[in-house]
Design an enzyme around this catalytic site. Structure first.
Site, PDB file in Angstrom:
ATOM      1  N   VAL A  80       0.698  -1.183   0.020  1.00  0.00           N
ATOM      2  CA  VAL A  80       0.002  -0.050  -0.119  1.00  0.00           C
ATOM      3  C   VAL A  80       0.807   1.270  -0.104  1.00  0.00           C
ATOM      4  O   VAL A  80       2.081   1.250   0.121  1.00  0.00           O
ATOM      5  CB  VAL A  80      -1.000   0.069   1.145  1.00  0.00           C
ATOM      6  CG1 VAL A  80      -1.815  -0.990   1.111  1.00  0.00           C
ATOM      7  CG2 VAL A  80      -0.126   0.015   2.552  1.00  0.00           C
ATOM      8  N   GLU A  81       0.215   2.369  -0.455  1.00  0.00           N
ATOM      9  CA  GLU A  81       0.819   3.646  -0.210  1.00  0.00           C
ATOM     10  C   GLU A  81       2.204   3.694  -1.307  1.00  0.00           C
ATOM     11  O   GLU A  81       3.036   4.376  -1.278  1.00  0.00           O
ATOM     12  CB  GLU A  81       1.296   4.063   0.931  1.00  0.00           C
ATOM     13  CG  GLU A  81       0.003   4.489   1.824  1.00  0.00           C
ATOM     14  CD  GLU A  81       0.246   5.376   3.191  1.00  0.00           C
ATOM     15  OE1 GLU A  81       1.324   5.751   3.224  1.00  0.00           O
ATOM     16  OE2 GLU A  81      -0.971   5.722   3.846  1.00  0.00           O
TER      17      GLU A  81
END
Ligand SMILES: Cc1cc2nc3c(=O)[nH]c(=O)nc-3n(C[C@H](O)[C@H](O)[C@H](O)COP(=O)(O)OP(=O)(O)OC[C@H]3O[C@@H](n4cnc5c(N)ncnc54)[C@H](O)[C@@H]3O)c2cc1C
Length: 822
Positions: free
Chosen positions: A497-498
């Site tokens: 993620v991110e």
């Protein structure tokens, strides 16, 4: 003076002027002076003076330099440099550069690093950590949440809302906590040591999402309405960017919003008709308000001359007609709330756009700006907190667990893995404290946030692997008594993620770093994109600054590589001096290699991801090393912490060296030439020795001041798994001399197990007091809980349809079976 001597002196003067980055004028005057000396000794004649004039005059007479040299260089530059897309431009423009810029520029001023204030908590922030954070850590049973409920219990959700855990970034005027980035980081570290669900659930609303976006870009009405409701948890937010077709390439989302007229609350208004299909959205199943990213079109020109306005962010209440929400994904047995959202012909008024109509089409810029801050806090802190807790736990376990009559942590092979956990825990805390301090000083560190996100999550992955290896089967068998398994399972979530890690390393760190941190490249690019005489003036200044900079880095790399680094600047004269000096050399190398890579590959450097990744590694390790040295200084240069500091620095700088050598080995003839300049005597950094590994491992094994600093701030109340381990470690250490006493009195060798029986024997022989007997009994109880794993009745592990069918078939009987299992 002989000719040879004059040539050497002239080269040394030129080298010195370049080394210290003198201006073009000063360098030119230096050369004129050396030629004058040469004339005085009859070495320089008219021909050499003419040659010197031919070189220096066009460079120093502005109108000649600009009109002829810079103009043709600008033409060439425009041909080789690719156009930057709007999304790339936004990513480059978003954020600021801080200490990493200094490292990139080849000559770090260490006093600037050490003059940055130490990160500290306010009293209110400390009280929050000691009060509500401690309390919620006690409340959450991670096994119950991950295995039985697939969610946190209702009372934990309510406690988080009531105590404003979701409002750490919201300003006080709206009812939030308005904590510093450093305080948020400490909260997340502590939560992450207890439960990934807890840390993710608290991390997300405080990172990129409606709260952050509203505070920066919301209209007054939006802020006044939403922020107080988000602060109290009345509204639960999520942010939906990712689509099935657009993950890493988030700029290509196919989700649309079309400006049109429609009906809203009984009236016809200009609004947006949305069609979207999002997935992987954290908190979506329980969210009450969705931050939604989509591409906005205005075919009837109701709000703009343009047809396609670009990515836009809006806030959509959950119950808006056409929104389909509530189903869940199941991320790797760490079931925090995460799921898809779909919307078909959802009509909302224009003022649902975050920031109102004026911000239509500015969503991408908003996202990357906020991400440059949030990415430096949430995942790096969760990773650092996880590793700090497992460093203590692994040390305690490796002392308590014995095989071949020895604590496993005393075996050299195990110590190798323990050293990696200990050294990385020290370094990771250093990086999160330093990076969040940067944010608190007003930076939006997009390059640092990519460095911190990538490296901290990768270190989490490697430390988790090591901890699992050391725990053996104890880490593998899941159950309420396993404090590692869920964290281990959840690691790939942090990696993905991110900004998924491969992309972050290959594209983002250096891609943004090179342009943002380089003192001249961005200016050259901006100037080349403009036209007219002002563009030429800007380009002329930038390109000649750049040429001087590159020549200086060449001289610095050569001089420092030939051994000069041992005499280079270091702010401390103790055993840390070598690291500053090695970093001086690496920093000069990075600056030179960057220019060489950009010069040789031009715009295609972007596609040469493995070169870009290794240049990014060099910058990252310089940053990580600086943060580690800063931590050591900020904590008062604690002598007992030196093994941790040395391990972290040696591992980091060794990895830096290897990244650089791999880059040079894969860069053809240019790489070979650079290797000759940068490594005239081969490798100069060694990896941590076996002896150092062993010293770090010993810090983890038993309580001491360094170990305490390493785990500072983590949840260690005896009600929790890690606190219980710590208590058992203390009991076992206290039990050892008692066990010896009983062995001596009984005149027989006893293994360090069945301590309750050892206690009984000691009592019988009259060599133990009642308190000592009780201690041995407690130590045995703790020891067994620490080494044992859970087992289950078959039906307790069944899930879904099979479990429902089993329950139906065994109604009545199931209660007996479950109580048997208990
Ligand atoms: C548990 C979970 C929670 C999430 N929460 C949210 C959320 O709240 N909101 C939201 O909007 N999104 C969320 N996401 C989405 C997340 O940001 C994406 O998963 C991520 O951007 C990667 O996209 P992808 O999974 O489709 O991988 P892909 O984009 O398909 O990537 C596959 C692989 O290719 C690599 N790759 C892709 N492009 C490049 C490139 N140019 N160069 C080098 N390598 C490349 C990637 O690094 C990756 O290794 C979440 C995801 C998960 C799994």
């Amino acid at each position: 003076m002989s000719v040879a001597l004059w040539i050497i002196a002239t080269l040394l003067v030129l080298g010195g002027l370049l080394y210290y980055r003198s201006s073009l004028l000063v360098t030119s005057l230096g050369m004129v002076a050396m030629f004058a000396i040469g004339s005085f000794f009859d070495i320089v004649g008219p021909v050499l003076w003419v040659l010197l004039a031919l070189v220096l005059l066009p460079l120093n007479i502005t109108f000649i330099r600009r009109g002829y040299i810079s103009k043709s260089l600008l033409g060439m530059y425009r041909k080789v440099m690719p156009e930057i897309s709007e999304t790339e431009k936004d990513a480059i423009d978003a954020g600021t550069t801080w200490w990493e810029g200094e490292l990139f520029r080849g000559a770090p001023e260490w006093k600037n690093l050490h003059s940055i204030q130490k990160a500290e908590l306010t009293r209110e922030e400390q009280e929050f950590l000691d009060g509500p954070v401690e309390e919620v850590c006690k409340m959450l049973d991670d096994w119950e949440a991950t295995h039985e409920l697939a969610d946190m219990p209702e009372e934990v959700w309510q406690y988080l809302k009531d105590n404003k855990f979701f409002a750490m970034i919201i300003k006080k005027e709206y009812g939030g906590l308005e904590f510093s980035a450093y305080a948020q980081s400490r909260v997340l570290q502590k939560l992450a040591g207890v439960s990934t669900i807890l840390a993710s659930t608290v991390g997300v609303p405080n990172s990129l999402g409606p709260g952050e976006l509203l505070q920066h870009y919301g209209t007054k009405e939006q802020k006044d309405y939403y922020l107080p409701r988000l602060a109290t948890g009345e509204e639960v937010p999520c942010f939906a960017l990712t689509s099935p077709e657009a993950g890493s390439d988030a700029g290509s989302i196919p989700d649309t919003g079309v400006v049109c007229k429609g009906e809203w609350e009984g009236k016809e208004v200009v609004g947006i008709r949305l069609n979207f299909n999002k997935r992987y959205i954290t908190l979506a199943p329980v969210a009450t308000v969705l931050g939604l990213a989509f591409k906005l079109y205005d075919p009837d020109h109701l709000i703009s001359d343009k047809e396609s306005l670009g990515i836009t962010a809006a806030l959509i209440p959950r119950d808006t007609k056409g929104v389909e929400i509530g189903r869940r994904h199941f991320p790797l047995n760490v079931p925090f709330q995460n799921g898809p959202i779909r919307g078909e012909d959802v009509f909302v008024p224009l003022d649902f756009i975050i920031g109102g109509k004026e911000m239509a089409g500015k969503g991408w810029r908003m996202l990357v700006e906020c991400l440059s801050v949030g990415r430096a806090i949430t995942l790096p802190s969760n990773s650092a907190g996880g590793v700090k807790s497992i460093a203590l736990a692994t040390g305690a376990y490796a002392y308590i667990r014995r095989q071949f009559k020895l604590p496993v942590g005393k075996m050299e092979g195990v110590q190798e893995a323990m050293a990696r956990i200990g050294g990385n825990a020290y370094l990771m805390d250093a990086v999160t404290s330093f990076s969040t301090k940067g944010i608190d000083l007003g930076e939006k560190p997009s390059v640092i946030s990519a460095i911190a996100k990538y490296h901290m999550t990768e270190k989490l992955r490697s430390c988790m692997d090591d901890a699992m290896d050391i725990h053996g089967g104890k880490g593998i068998c899941l159950g309420p008594n396993n404090y590692l398994g869920r964290g281990y399972q959840g690691v790939p979530v942090a990696i993905t993620v991110e900004g998924a890690n491969i992309l972050t390393r290959s594209l983002m760190i250096y891609g943004q770093g090179a342009i943002r941190c380089h003192p001249f490249v961005l200016e050259e690019m901006l100037a080349s994109a403009e036209s007219g005489s002002e563009a030429l003036n800007r380009f002329d200044k930038a390109i000649f600054g750049h040429i001087g900079f590159a020549m200086s880095n060449f001289v610095r790399s050569l001089a420092l590589g030939l051994g000069g680094y041992r005499f280079s600047d270091a702010p401390f004269k103790d055993s840390t001096k070598q690291y500053y000096q090695q970093m001086n050399r690496f920093s000069a190398n990075l600056a030179l290699l960057s220019d060489v890579a950009m010069g040789v590959l031009g715009g295609s450097l972007k596609r040469k991801q493995r070169i870009s990744a290794r240049l990014g590694d060099m910058l990252s390790y310089l940053y990580i090393g600086s943060a580690t040295l800063k931590r050591f200084a900020d904590e008062g240069r604690q002598h007992e912490d030196l093994p941790l500091l040395h391990w972290a620095m040696q591992d980091t700088l060794y990895k830096l060296q290897e990244a650089q050598l791999e880059l040079l080995d894969n860069f053809g003839f240019v790489g070979k030439t650079m290797r000759a300049i940068m490594y005239p005597f081969g490798r100069f950094v060694k990896r941590p020795s076996d002896r150092l590994d062993s010293k770090v491992a010993k810090i983890l094994l038993k309580p001491n001041a360094s170990r305490e600093r390493l785990g500072a701030g983590q949840f260690l109340a005896v009600e929790g798994q890690f606190g219980y381990l710590e208590q058992t470690l203390l009991d076992i250490i206290e039990a050892e001399p008692l066990h010896d006493r009983v062995q001596r009195a009984a005149n027989e060798r006893m293994p360090f197990i069945f301590l309750d029986k050892v206690a009984a024997k000691g009592k019988e022989l009259g060599v133990l007091s009642d308190d000592e007997v009780a201690l041995l009994e407690r130590a045995e109880q703790g020891r067994l809980r620490v080494i044992n794993v859970d087992d289950f009745a078959h039906e307790d592990l069944m899930a879904g349809k099979a479990a429902r069918e089993w329950a139906l078939e065994n109604q009545g009987k199931s209660q007996t079976k479950k109580s048997d299992a208990a």
